[in-house]
Design an enzyme around this catalytic site. Sequence first.
Site, PDB file in Angstrom:
ATOM      1  N   HIS A  80      -8.133  10.659   8.897  1.00 13.95           N
ATOM      2  CA  HIS A  80      -8.827   9.902   7.844  1.00 13.95           C
ATOM      3  C   HIS A  80      -7.962   9.857   6.583  1.00 13.95           C
ATOM      4  CE1 HIS A  80     -11.874   8.750   4.859  1.00 13.95           C
ATOM      5  NE2 HIS A  80     -11.561   9.830   4.178  1.00 13.95           N
ATOM      6  N   ASP A 109       9.521 -17.113  -4.074  1.00 16.47           N
ATOM      7  CA  ASP A 109       9.173 -16.166  -3.011  1.00 16.47           C
ATOM      8  C   ASP A 109       9.685 -14.804  -3.447  1.00 16.47           C
ATOM      9  OD1 ASP A 109       8.810 -14.794  -0.465  1.00 16.47           O
ATOM     10  OD2 ASP A 109       8.712 -16.780   0.432  1.00 16.47           O
ATOM     11  N   TRP A 145      -4.047  16.177   5.921  1.00 18.57           N
ATOM     12  CA  TRP A 145      -3.029  15.158   5.637  1.00 18.57           C
ATOM     13  C   TRP A 145      -1.844  15.761   4.909  1.00 18.57           C
ATOM     14  CZ3 TRP A 145      -0.817  12.626   1.351  1.00 18.57           C
ATOM     15  CH2 TRP A 145      -1.273  13.039   0.111  1.00 18.57           C
ATOM     16  N   SER A 173       8.809   1.610   5.719  1.00 15.16           N
ATOM     17  CA  SER A 173       8.120   0.384   5.329  1.00 15.16           C
ATOM     18  C   SER A 173       7.865   0.350   3.819  1.00 15.16           C
ATOM     19  CB  SER A 173       6.808   0.281   6.099  1.00 15.16           C
ATOM     20  OG  SER A 173       5.986  -0.699   5.532  1.00 15.16           O
ATOM     21  N   SER A 174       7.353   1.459   3.266  1.00 15.88           N
ATOM     22  CA  SER A 174       7.075   1.468   1.820  1.00 15.88           C
ATOM     23  C   SER A 174       8.349   1.338   1.009  1.00 15.88           C
ATOM     24  CB  SER A 174       6.407   2.756   1.362  1.00 15.88           C
ATOM     25  OG  SER A 174       5.430   3.144   2.209  1.00 15.88           O
ATOM     26  N   HIS A 257       2.499  14.499  -5.727  1.00 18.64           N
ATOM     27  CA  HIS A 257       1.881  14.134  -6.989  1.00 18.64           C
ATOM     28  C   HIS A 257       2.262  12.751  -7.469  1.00 18.64           C
ATOM     29  CE1 HIS A 257      -1.169  14.871  -9.778  1.00 18.64           C
ATOM     30  NE2 HIS A 257      -0.424  14.222 -10.633  1.00 18.64           N
ATOM     31  N   GLU A 259       2.929  10.444  -5.607  1.00 21.64           N
ATOM     32  CA  GLU A 259       2.200   9.602  -4.658  1.00 21.64           C
ATOM     33  C   GLU A 259       0.820   9.214  -5.195  1.00 21.64           C
ATOM     34  OE1 GLU A 259       2.760   8.078  -1.890  1.00 21.64           O
ATOM     35  OE2 GLU A 259       0.727   7.680  -1.179  1.00 21.64           O
ATOM     36  N   TYR A 261       0.004   8.721  -8.178  1.00 26.79           N
ATOM     37  CA  TYR A 261       0.174   7.671  -9.191  1.00 26.79           C
ATOM     38  C   TYR A 261       0.628   6.375  -8.553  1.00 26.79           C
ATOM     39  CZ  TYR A 261      -1.044  11.200 -12.383  1.00 26.79           C
ATOM     40  OH  TYR A 261      -1.764  12.164 -13.009  1.00 26.79           O
ATOM     41  N   SER A 272      -6.149  -4.349 -15.982  1.00 23.57           N
ATOM     42  CA  SER A 272      -5.624  -4.961 -17.211  1.00 23.57           C
ATOM     43  C   SER A 272      -5.555  -6.477 -17.106  1.00 23.57           C
ATOM     44  CB  SER A 272      -4.226  -4.417 -17.519  1.00 23.57           C
ATOM     45  OG  SER A 272      -4.258  -3.023 -17.594  1.00 23.57           O
ATOM     46  N   HIS A 306       0.563  22.103  -9.932  1.00 24.04           N
ATOM     47  CA  HIS A 306      -0.868  22.314 -10.212  1.00 24.04           C
ATOM     48  C   HIS A 306      -1.713  22.240  -8.930  1.00 24.04           C
ATOM     49  CE1 HIS A 306      -1.357  17.763 -11.245  1.00 24.04           C
ATOM     50  NE2 HIS A 306      -1.492  17.958  -9.967  1.00 24.04           N
ATOM     51  N   HIS A 307      -1.085  21.795  -7.831  1.00 22.41           N
ATOM     52  CA  HIS A 307      -1.780  21.860  -6.538  1.00 22.41           C
ATOM     53  C   HIS A 307      -1.658  23.244  -5.928  1.00 22.41           C
ATOM     54  CE1 HIS A 307      -2.245  17.427  -6.232  1.00 22.41           C
ATOM     55  NE2 HIS A 307      -1.141  17.421  -6.937  1.00 22.41           N
ATOM     56  N   THR A 332      -3.203   8.257 -20.041  1.00 24.55           N
ATOM     57  CA  THR A 332      -4.318   7.684 -19.285  1.00 24.55           C
ATOM     58  C   THR A 332      -5.450   7.314 -20.233  1.00 24.55           C
ATOM     59  OG1 THR A 332      -3.684   9.223 -17.555  1.00 24.55           O
ATOM     60  CG2 THR A 332      -5.684   7.982 -17.199  1.00 24.55           C
ATOM     61  N   LYS A 335      -4.880   4.078 -21.926  1.00 26.17           N
ATOM     62  CA  LYS A 335      -5.253   2.936 -21.096  1.00 26.17           C
ATOM     63  C   LYS A 335      -6.755   2.686 -21.135  1.00 26.17           C
ATOM     64  CE  LYS A 335      -1.530   2.681 -17.897  1.00 26.17           C
ATOM     65  NZ  LYS A 335      -1.416   1.232 -18.083  1.00 26.17           N
ATOM     66  N   ARG A 454     -13.728  22.919   1.657  1.00 28.02           N
ATOM     67  CA  ARG A 454     -13.428  21.643   2.294  1.00 28.02           C
ATOM     68  C   ARG A 454     -12.817  21.883   3.669  1.00 28.02           C
ATOM     69  NH1 ARG A 454      -7.862  19.636  -0.693  1.00 28.02           N
ATOM     70  NH2 ARG A 454      -8.051  17.946   0.794  1.00 28.02           N
TER      71      ARG A 454
END
Lengths: 530, 190
Positions: A80, A109, A145, A173-174, A257, A259, A261, A272, A306-307, A332, A335, A454
């Site tokens: 998931h 293009d 994951w 791909s990314s 991390h 990732e 963002y 925006s 921080h993880h 943040t 924004k 979890r």
Amino acid sequence: METSLPTHSDNHAAHHGPAKGIKRWLFTTNHKDIGTLYLWFAFIMFLTGGAMAMVIRAELFQPGLQIVEPHFFNQMTTVHGLIMVFGAVMPAFTGLANWLIPLMIGAPDMALPRMNNLSFWILPFAFLILLMSLFMEGGGPAFGWTFYAPLSTTYSGDSTALFVFSVHIMGISSIMGAINVIVTIFNMRAPGMTWMKLPLFVWTWFITAYLLIAVMPVLAGAVTMVLTDKYFGTSFFSAAGGGDPVLFQHIFWFFGHPEVYIMILPAFGIISAIVPTFSRKKLFGYSSMVYATASIAFLSFIVWAHHMFTTGMPVAAELFFMYCTMLISVPTGVKVFNWVATMWRGSISFEVPMMFAIAFIILFTFGGFSGLMLAITPVDFQYHDTYFVVAHFHYVLVTGAIFSLIAATYYWLPKWTGVMYDNKLAKWHFWCSLISVNVLFFPMHFVGLAGMPRRIPDYSIQFADWNQIISLGGFAFGLSQLIFLALLIKACRKKGEPVPAKVWDGAEGLEWDLPSPTPYHTFSTPPKIK
Amino acid sequence: MTEPNTSNAVLVKKLVLAVVCMFGFGFALVPLYDVFCDLTGINGRQINRVDASQTQLIDKSRLVKVEFATFTGQLSGWRFEAVEPFVSVNPGQMKAVKFRLVNLNKDTANIQAIPSVSPGTAGLYLNKLECFCFEQQLINPSSETEFVMQFFIDTALPKNIKVMTLAYTLFEVENQAVVYPAQEQNNDRS
């Protein structure tokens, strides 16, 4: 799938339109076709990953083990997560980038159209491999994951090799997508489209693409190390051979991390664009938005640990990562305040894209606040690995990233298809999603603070009531997305009111000067920029 | 175009180079992490291996409690214990402690014990003269072995560390393909 895809052919493209049949989609180098492919692929993955979430919530409806084996439950949470991150959110943003960046900067293009085709068409194979691994003996990946070592090295099944291979393909791909975006924005802007005239969606994607180039190779390195540790006798993460399992977490979160963002910066760009349109005002603080995006991107590289507060870091390091993490709330906040200031005294109308955008601003801010709570080292020891964390990242990813993607779809869908979507279905979709998503994720804060861990298929009896409510919210949210599916199919079959070129009267940007539906080829001659 | 551009090919080459560099950076994190940990001693792997000439004067003003923890990890059929669960020593005082290892299996096994100290920074002040963890040990089936570990704590140990835990985890070493940190060549990680 074929019948429900929109066709972009119209009179302009009659002599040079798309090929017919399946070959159009296999060999296309048209940014609109590839964008459409990405978006449909992401939506199918969203429903697939969502079905897995339904399995998880069905199992957690009651304490005890009812429906699935714990090992299968672990596979569901793992796949998931992987599907939603790499299969739904990231390809959906890439799809929007393909569709919109050339239109927004006045380019005919993407800069590298053939690579664009390749970067999409390897993606279905990556997920085919990942999904097929669920059916092999011993099951699919079941280590979360985040695939922490030694779960993914010593204790994993043989599907790990397939997992590693599929992550490599997703990463390639990314990276190709990111290179394409950067080259397009650098080289394909229409004359007069200076950097500080770029729409914010283009800016946020430009910065996101750099993040992708910086961290996706690190992820590739991490999975490669897992592969060699498991099959080729290296000891990157094994203490027995002089390695260190904690090193895995450092490498993973150095990718992980930035990732997060990668999955939210383009969302900021979308919001925006939408908020000024329906507030009928210019975006408040354009340049501060650009600088805030860049600062968030920079800070994302120095907060990864921080993880890992509970891995036994020295206090000095914990304080450093705590303060840097809290610092992210400043750009943040800039924004969020800019969006609110844009709405201030605007003549707001509440079309569906705007409703999703406002829901985004409020609910993403909730997710930001719970993130700040998690950033505080001493309390993180209590929150770590509980449902509080699950609540936090689902608020920023579902009501953040996914809501922004839905808002973007409603905002640009009439431009793509040439017809207005079914407004009644759209409102049903909004209200059902908004209510159910909060029933689904808000109580997770409570059970998390009360200590429910979890990734466990069973729980103590005192969490039973809230989990029942959470599961009901989950089923309702899952079903609500079928309304969206129905709406999309209807819109792609062009059932609805035709719309003018400027679909929304307050909208600004080059894409709204083009006819609706967007012709197959656009800006063959560059537009004039005011 | 608004400004003179680098061509697509040049830009793509630069970006691909960046991707390759970042892939390399991921692997460079491995030695960087080791160097960082060895310098700061933060992950408890840093235990000094010394010889008898480096002994110090004994600091009688304080006692440090050294606890021993033993784990058999993923191995089954082994008993591994410290004869004394903890000792109290003055910094600088030489101490020898015994560990007992019982192989209940019917096979000979090649065993290595991997040490770890917590709090991590205390490892910088733990000096070992003799330890079974320095080498791999070939253990006979159905046998009981006693090992001696001789250590002293550096007198420079920060005053706030009053208790330290020394943990050993057993691993079975297959003879091929296992890369060891350079224990014999230098003294920084044993």
